[in-house]
Design a protein around this motif. Structure first.
Motif, PDB file in Angstrom:
ATOM      1  N   ALA A   1       0.830  -1.207   0.000  1.00 57.51           N
ATOM      2  CA  ALA A   1       0.000   0.000   0.000  1.00 57.51           C
ATOM      3  C   ALA A   1       0.862   1.253   0.000  1.00 57.51           C
ATOM      4  CB  ALA A   1      -0.928  -0.004   1.203  1.00 57.51           C
TER       5      ALA A   1
ATOM      6  N   ILE B   1      -5.656   1.410   1.688  1.00 52.13           N
ATOM      7  CA  ILE B   1      -5.301   2.571   0.878  1.00 52.13           C
ATOM      8  C   ILE B   1      -4.425   3.483   1.710  1.00 52.13           C
ATOM      9  CG2 ILE B   1      -6.181   4.550  -0.430  1.00 52.13           C
ATOM     10  CD1 ILE B   1      -8.793   3.008  -0.780  1.00 52.13           C
TER      11      ILE B   1
ATOM     12  N   PHE C   1      -3.881   5.872   6.871  1.00 57.83           N
ATOM     13  CA  PHE C   1      -4.344   4.703   6.129  1.00 57.83           C
ATOM     14  C   PHE C   1      -5.853   4.552   6.309  1.00 57.83           C
ATOM     15  CE2 PHE C   1       0.089   3.644   7.124  1.00 57.83           C
ATOM     16  CZ  PHE C   1       0.556   3.224   5.890  1.00 57.83           C
TER      17      PHE C   1
ATOM     18  N   THR D   1      -8.888   1.410   5.453  1.00 59.81           N
ATOM     19  CA  THR D   1      -9.043   0.018   5.032  1.00 59.81           C
ATOM     20  C   THR D   1     -10.509  -0.369   5.049  1.00 59.81           C
ATOM     21  OG1 THR D   1      -8.390  -2.262   5.483  1.00 59.81           O
ATOM     22  CG2 THR D   1      -8.709  -0.834   7.391  1.00 59.81           C
TER      23      THR D   1
ATOM     24  N   SER E   1      -2.170   1.355  -2.795  1.00 61.13           N
ATOM     25  CA  SER E   1      -3.255   0.512  -2.296  1.00 61.13           C
ATOM     26  C   SER E   1      -2.829  -0.938  -2.375  1.00 61.13           C
ATOM     27  CB  SER E   1      -4.542   0.727  -3.109  1.00 61.13           C
ATOM     28  OG  SER E   1      -4.348   0.306  -4.452  1.00 61.13           O
ATOM     29  N   TRP E   2      -3.534  -1.770  -1.595  1.00 57.62           N
ATOM     30  CA  TRP E   2      -3.305  -3.215  -1.593  1.00 57.62           C
ATOM     31  C   TRP E   2      -4.630  -3.904  -1.371  1.00 57.62           C
ATOM     32  CZ3 TRP E   2      -4.302  -6.658   2.468  1.00 57.62           C
ATOM     33  CH2 TRP E   2      -3.899  -7.984   2.237  1.00 57.62           C
TER      34      TRP E   2
END
Length: 615
Positions: free
Chosen positions: A332, A359, A371, A373, A337-338
């Motif tokens: 991320a 994100i 962050f 999520t 992002s992940w």
């Protein structure tokens, strides 16, 4: 009149000119007609006096001798003058000597009792002319003239002339006014056009051109001065209005942006609070500062509890924390992002399989500010996925069993048809055996045995014995024919039983476990499907035409493909049931358009499919 007031100035002036011209011409022609009518009346009276004087002179002798015939002949000559409608000749004692005309005219003459001279009443003129003889009055001649016809002719003549003159005059007046009217109307129309332009476009810089020095010229100067004053005032007003509008627009833009931001934030908050997914925001150190309602419920955190004392990593089990920290967060931070699947600890420390998106929100300098999520509980999805897998397995098994039932139904149809043939063949064999002449052969043998000692004498001299050789010959021929027929029936019975064995063997071969792929010849599968329906084809008179091309073997599930082919062929047969034709035909073709697959086409000349049902 109201419509005339609303007309353009040019049309008004043209109308007034033509109206005045028409009225003047009408008055002139009326005066001329009256003068002409008066002149006609005076001329007619003078002419009547001359005629009367001449006629009275001619009638003097007839009056003296009271010759009615001569008097009537003289008066008849007056009929040649159309204006004289009546004449009366009297002697001195007012006795009528001669007369022509109507009763009304005679009554008018008697009522007038005019001694001499004229009396004019409208279009009628009455003349009394004394008849003198040697200076002595012997009688009176009365003449009545009617000028109505002449007046009507004169009126028609003057009316036609007036109409022509009026039309020509009005046309000339219209043409002349059209040519010269622009000297009066053009300045006015130009001024009106400038006023309309200013009214439509609000352009006060426009000025009217002065073309003459009369009242219209003075009006143009005053109009231009008024425009100059309005322009200066309008410029000042527009400047102030523009500044005010800019201030209002800026204020409205600021208020609108603020309201939109507040509304967007409210909608986003409502969406985040209403979503069943976990939504969380945390600072770069992993300390959360926002958790939505679903997150509180799933994680078992009270809504009034301060969540800043919890680190987001501790939401994962120990085995997942290191993976998430090394892979998820680092990805991320690098990519922004992940997304992946992981596990979190829910209420009562129960592990929950989730799909997670992380994100990283960065500043313009690239530094992570916080962050966010989103975690979705995948438990129900996994359960639904497993239930779907089990349902598909059950559906495949049900489909296989249904196909086997379909094949079995076809087998039963075919076996039933063959059993009917077997039953018929067996019945024929039994009937043949019942009608066999074998007992008669035994009787003939017993008869020969009884004459064993004198067999030659019996066959030669006995009447019955002489018939016995011929009878035995005919009986032998009958047994040969009967044996042939029985052999044919037994052979047909054997073939039917063999066909039953083949059908049953085919059904057994397709009743194996579904899902096994084999290398098979396409035409063998099609032939087996045709064999399953051959009985129905024979009953309904359906001809099956095969158009098989050489194709390579195919690797398929035998049971599924056979089930599909049986359904296609049976649907084609059903389509032929509703048509009244004798050439019912089903065409089955096998071809290989390319090396990757083969194509099997089942077509028929039945009712077909309605256009609205085609997809």
């Amino acid at each position: 009149m109201r419509n005339l007031r609303d007309r353009p100035v040019g049309q008004k002036i043209t109308f007034v000119i033509m109206l005045i011209s028409g009225v003047v011409l009408l008055l002139a022609f009326a005066a001329l007609f009256c003068f002409q009518a008066y002149t006609l009346r005076q001329h007619s009276a003078h002419e009547l006096a001359v005629v009367g004087e001449i006629t009275a002179h001619n009638c003097a002798a007839a009056v003296m001798f009271k010759d009615e015939g001569a008097a009537a002949q003289i008066l008849t000559g007056l009929k040649t003058m159309p204006q004289i409608v009546s004449a009366r000749l009297e002697v001195a004692d007012q006795q009528r000597l001669a007369y022509f005309g109507g009763l009304r005219d005679e009554m008018e003459i008697k009522a007038a009792r005019l001694k001499s001279g004229f009396r004019i009443a409208g279009n009628r003129i009455l003349l009394a002319q004394p008849v003198m003889l040697d200076g002595k009055r012997e009688g009176t001649l009365y003449l009545v003239a009617d000028l109505h016809a002449m007046s009507s002719q004169l009126l028609k003549l003057y009316g036609g002339i007036f109409a022509l003159v009026l039309a020509a005059s009005l046309l000339l007046a219209f043409l002349l006014s059209s040519q010269f009217l622009r000297f009066v109307t053009n300045p006015i129309l130009s001024l009106a056009g400038i006023a309309r332009t200013i009214a439509h476009h609000h352009d006060y810089s426009v000025r009217a051109t002065k073309v003459c020095g009369d009242e219209v010229g003075g009006l143009t100067d005053a109009f231009n001065q008024m425009l100059t004053q309005i322009q200066s005032q309008d410029s000042a007003l527009q400047t102030a209005q523009h500044e005010l509008q800019e201030q209002v627009v800026a204020l409205q833009r600021e208020i609108g942006e603020r309201e939109r931001a507040e509304a967007a934030q409210a909608r986003l908050t409502a969406i985040l609070e209403a979503t069943p997914d976990i939504v969380m925001s945390a600072n770069p150190s992993g300390i959360p500062f926002y958790l939505n309602r679903a997150g509180h419920e799933i994680l078992g955190v009270a809504e009034d509890r301060d969540i800043s004392g919890t680190k987001t990593l501790y939401l994962h089990p120990e085995w997942a924390r290191e993976i998430f920290a090394k892979e998820g967060l680092q990805e991320a931070i690098r990519q922004g992002s992940w997304a992946g699947e992981t596990t979190i600890l829910g209420r009562n420390r129960k592990e929950i399989h989730v799909s997670q998106v992380v994100i990283a929100h960065k500043s313009p300098e690239g530094k992570v500010e916080y962050f966010s999520t989103v975690l979705r509980d995948m438990t129900a999805y996994r359960e639904a996925e497993e239930a779907l897998r089990l349902s598909q397995q059950k559906l495949l098994e049900t489909s296989r069993l249904a196909g086997m039932a379909e094949v079995a139904t076809g087998v039963l149809h075919n076996v039933g048809n063959v059993l009917n043939s077997v039953n018929v063949s067996a019945g024929l064999v039994v009937e043949r055996l019942r009608r066999s002449k074998a007992p008669k052969l035994a009787k003939a043998a017993a008869l020969l045995t009884s004459h064993n000692g004198d067999l030659g004498e019996y066959l030669t001299n006995d009447v019955n014995g002489q018939k016995l050789p011929g009878y035995l010959s005919n009986l032998g021929e009958f047994f040969i024919l009967e044996n042939t027929e029985l052999l044919n029936e037994v052979d047909q019975l054997s073939r039917n039983i063999e066909h039953i064995k083949e059908v049953v063997a085919m059904q057994q071969s397709y009743a194996k476990v579904s899902g096994v792929f084999e290398n098979l010849q396409a035409h063998r599968l099609v032939e087996d499907a045709i064999a399953m329906n051959i009985g129905a084809f024979e009953r309904h008179g359906v001809e099956v035409e095969r158009q098989f091309s050489a194709v390579p073997p195919i690797r398929v599930d035998r049971h599924k493909v056979l089930q599909i082919l049986i359904n296609l062929i049976r649907n084609a047969k059903y389509a032929l049931d509703d048509v009244e034709r004798i050439d019912k035909k089903i065409v089955i073709s096998i071809s290989a358009p390319n090396g990757r697959y083969i194509q099997i086409v089942v077509s028929d000349n039945g009712v077909g499919i309605a256009p609205e049902n085609l997809t």
